[in-house]
Design a protein around this motif. Structure first.
Motif, PDB file in Angstrom:
ATOM      1  N   GLU A 198       0.899  -1.083   0.000  1.00 16.89           N
ATOM      2  CA  GLU A 198      -0.278   0.027  -0.076  1.00 16.89           C
ATOM      3  C   GLU A 198       0.739   1.435  -0.028  1.00 16.89           C
ATOM      4  O   GLU A 198       0.515   2.157  -0.569  1.00 16.89           O
ATOM      5  N   ILE A 199       1.837   1.356   0.745  1.00 17.22           N
ATOM      6  CA  ILE A 199       2.932   2.456   0.893  1.00 17.22           C
ATOM      7  C   ILE A 199       3.462   2.408  -0.624  1.00 17.22           C
ATOM      8  O   ILE A 199       3.589   3.749  -1.115  1.00 17.22           O
ATOM      9  N   ALA A 200       4.130   1.466  -1.247  1.00 16.90           N
ATOM     10  CA  ALA A 200       4.698   1.507  -2.512  1.00 16.90           C
ATOM     11  C   ALA A 200       3.797   2.082  -3.635  1.00 16.90           C
ATOM     12  O   ALA A 200       4.126   2.905  -4.344  1.00 16.90           O
ATOM     13  N   ALA A 201       2.290   1.799  -3.467  1.00 20.00           N
ATOM     14  CA  ALA A 201       1.349   2.227  -4.254  1.00 20.00           C
ATOM     15  C   ALA A 201       1.092   3.710  -4.285  1.00 20.00           C
ATOM     16  O   ALA A 201       0.964   4.333  -5.338  1.00 20.00           O
ATOM     17  N   VAL A 202       1.214   4.250  -2.747  1.00 15.70           N
ATOM     18  CA  VAL A 202       1.155   5.804  -2.746  1.00 15.70           C
ATOM     19  C   VAL A 202       2.482   6.368  -3.510  1.00 15.70           C
ATOM     20  O   VAL A 202       2.164   7.383  -4.015  1.00 15.70           O
ATOM     21  N   PHE A 203       3.610   5.756  -3.066  1.00 18.19           N
ATOM     22  CA  PHE A 203       4.710   6.377  -3.926  1.00 18.19           C
ATOM     23  C   PHE A 203       4.633   6.358  -5.441  1.00 18.19           C
ATOM     24  O   PHE A 203       4.827   7.444  -6.009  1.00 18.19           O
ATOM     25  N   ASP A 253     -17.211  11.514   7.537  1.00 17.75           N
ATOM     26  CA  ASP A 253     -18.450  11.554   6.892  1.00 17.75           C
ATOM     27  C   ASP A 253     -18.920   9.975   6.573  1.00 17.75           C
ATOM     28  O   ASP A 253     -18.437   8.984   7.279  1.00 17.75           O
ATOM     29  N   ASP A 254     -18.928   9.762   5.050  1.00 13.65           N
ATOM     30  CA  ASP A 254     -19.069   8.199   4.678  1.00 13.65           C
ATOM     31  C   ASP A 254     -17.879   7.965   3.802  1.00 13.65           C
ATOM     32  O   ASP A 254     -17.802   6.855   3.397  1.00 13.65           O
ATOM     33  N   VAL A 255     -16.838   8.704   3.980  1.00  9.53           N
ATOM     34  CA  VAL A 255     -15.526   8.357   3.412  1.00  9.53           C
ATOM     35  C   VAL A 255     -14.575   7.802   4.404  1.00  9.53           C
ATOM     36  O   VAL A 255     -14.391   8.341   5.613  1.00  9.53           O
ATOM     37  N   SER A 256     -13.850   6.452   4.007  1.00 12.96           N
ATOM     38  CA  SER A 256     -12.680   5.979   4.853  1.00 12.96           C
ATOM     39  C   SER A 256     -11.541   6.219   4.210  1.00 12.96           C
ATOM     40  O   SER A 256     -11.240   5.782   2.897  1.00 12.96           O
ATOM     41  N   TYR A 257     -10.312   6.528   4.787  1.00 15.34           N
ATOM     42  CA  TYR A 257      -9.128   6.669   4.067  1.00 15.34           C
ATOM     43  C   TYR A 257      -8.210   5.712   4.956  1.00 15.34           C
ATOM     44  O   TYR A 257      -8.016   5.719   6.026  1.00 15.34           O
ATOM     45  N   PRO A 258      -7.788   4.583   4.210  1.00 16.65           N
ATOM     46  CA  PRO A 258      -6.723   3.501   4.924  1.00 16.65           C
ATOM     47  C   PRO A 258      -5.628   4.219   5.083  1.00 16.65           C
ATOM     48  O   PRO A 258      -4.963   5.578   4.594  1.00 16.65           O
ATOM     49  N   GLY A 259      -4.732   3.666   6.450  1.00 14.92           N
ATOM     50  CA  GLY A 259      -3.673   4.431   7.040  1.00 14.92           C
ATOM     51  C   GLY A 259      -2.536   3.581   7.451  1.00 14.92           C
ATOM     52  O   GLY A 259      -2.761   2.443   7.769  1.00 14.92           O
ATOM     53  N   TYR A 260      -1.350   4.160   7.708  1.00  8.88           N
ATOM     54  CA  TYR A 260      -0.451   3.389   8.268  1.00  8.88           C
ATOM     55  C   TYR A 260       0.184   4.199   9.244  1.00  8.88           C
ATOM     56  O   TYR A 260       0.290   5.665   8.862  1.00  8.88           O
TER      57      TYR A 260
END
Length: 266
Positions: free
Chosen positions: A48-53, A152-159
């Motif tokens: 997931e971190i690699a995908a953000v990069f 609200d109704d949106v979820s943001y995955p995190g590390y």
């Protein structure tokens, strides 16, 4: 006969010159400096971190850069930040003061007491926020999946990002990277400040990364918005910073730019 000898002499001289020129050319090719081949570190991080990069231009693109320069907009005059990406030497310039870090000490030069902060703390503060998410690819970092940030109704995955002992000036700092699950772009950054207390902190500040600029192939922030954040609840915008004139380059900044101007050269 004399003409034949003369012709043979001309041919021999011509061939010798050509071979000499060729040898000289080959020597130049051999002596040409080779560009350093950088390892693609994409596999060194959680997927997931690699995908953000990747969504921000790629960690390999960032690794190829040697310098990063940007300005933070200010009605009283922009604040220019220059950083050597390999050494993290830094310089911050305004009309009222100049401060920097030469690798050993942080210094400041001003004709007034306009800047009342700590140069060691401030010299790379805005650089860290601006160079996100790529500074979260530094050595000595550990990654831990955390619960999504919900607005609200949106979820943001995190590390959660933490540091090994002795890494940087504030190894007890923690960062929390939250990203858009569709675009994979960074959306929020949570962070703690332990520089002054040297103790771990549960107080988390939150920045929203609202829009981006393409800076030489890297997607870097145009606007940062500090939001109220208590008990996991994201509130209103408290303040914001805007950035202009971003420039990332493979060219190195002369080390003299980071030197303390108060120290006389011998």
């Amino acid at each position: 006969m004399k003409r034949l000898v003369a012709l043979l002499y001309i041919i021999i001289v011509f061939i010798s010159c050509k071979q000499e020129h060729k040898t000289e050319k080959e020597s130049q090719v051999k002596e040409a400096p080779k560009e350093k081949i950088l390892k693609d570190r994409s596999n060194d991080f959680p997927d997931e971190i690699a995908a953000v990069f990747t969504a921000h231009g790629g960690i390999k693109t960032f690794d190829q850069m040697n310098s990063l320069i940007f300005e933070m907009s200010n009605p009283e005059g922009n604040e220019k930040h220059s950083t050597d990406l390999k050494t993290r030497h830094a310089r911050v310039e305004t009309d009222k003061f100049v401060l920097g870090f030469d690798g050993k000490e942080a210094w400041i030069k001003q004709d007034s007491t306009y800047f009342k902060g700590n140069p060691r703390f401030y010299h790379n503060l805005m650089f860290y926020f601006y160079a996100m998410p790529f500074v979260l690819g530094d050595d000595g970092i550990a990654y831990e999946k955390v619960e999504d940030l919900k607005i609200d109704d949106v979820s943001y995955p995190g590390y959660k990002i933490s540091y090994g002992d002795g890494v940087g000036d504030s190894p007890k700092d923690n960062y929390f990277l939250y990203y858009d699950d569709t675009t994979k772009r960074m959306k929020f950054l949570g962070y703690t400040v332990t520089f002054f207390s040297k103790e771990t902190s549960e107080k988390i500040s939150l920045i929203e990364y609202s829009d981006w600029n393409d800076v030489n192939g890297l997607l870097l922030p145009k606007t940062l918005k500090w939001r109220t954040y208590e008990n996991g609840i994201v509130g209103e915008v408290k303040s914001e910073r805007n950035f202009v004139n971003g420039h990332a380059s493979k060219e190195k900044i002369p080390s003299s730019l980071f030197a303390n101007p108060s120290i006389e050269k011998k």
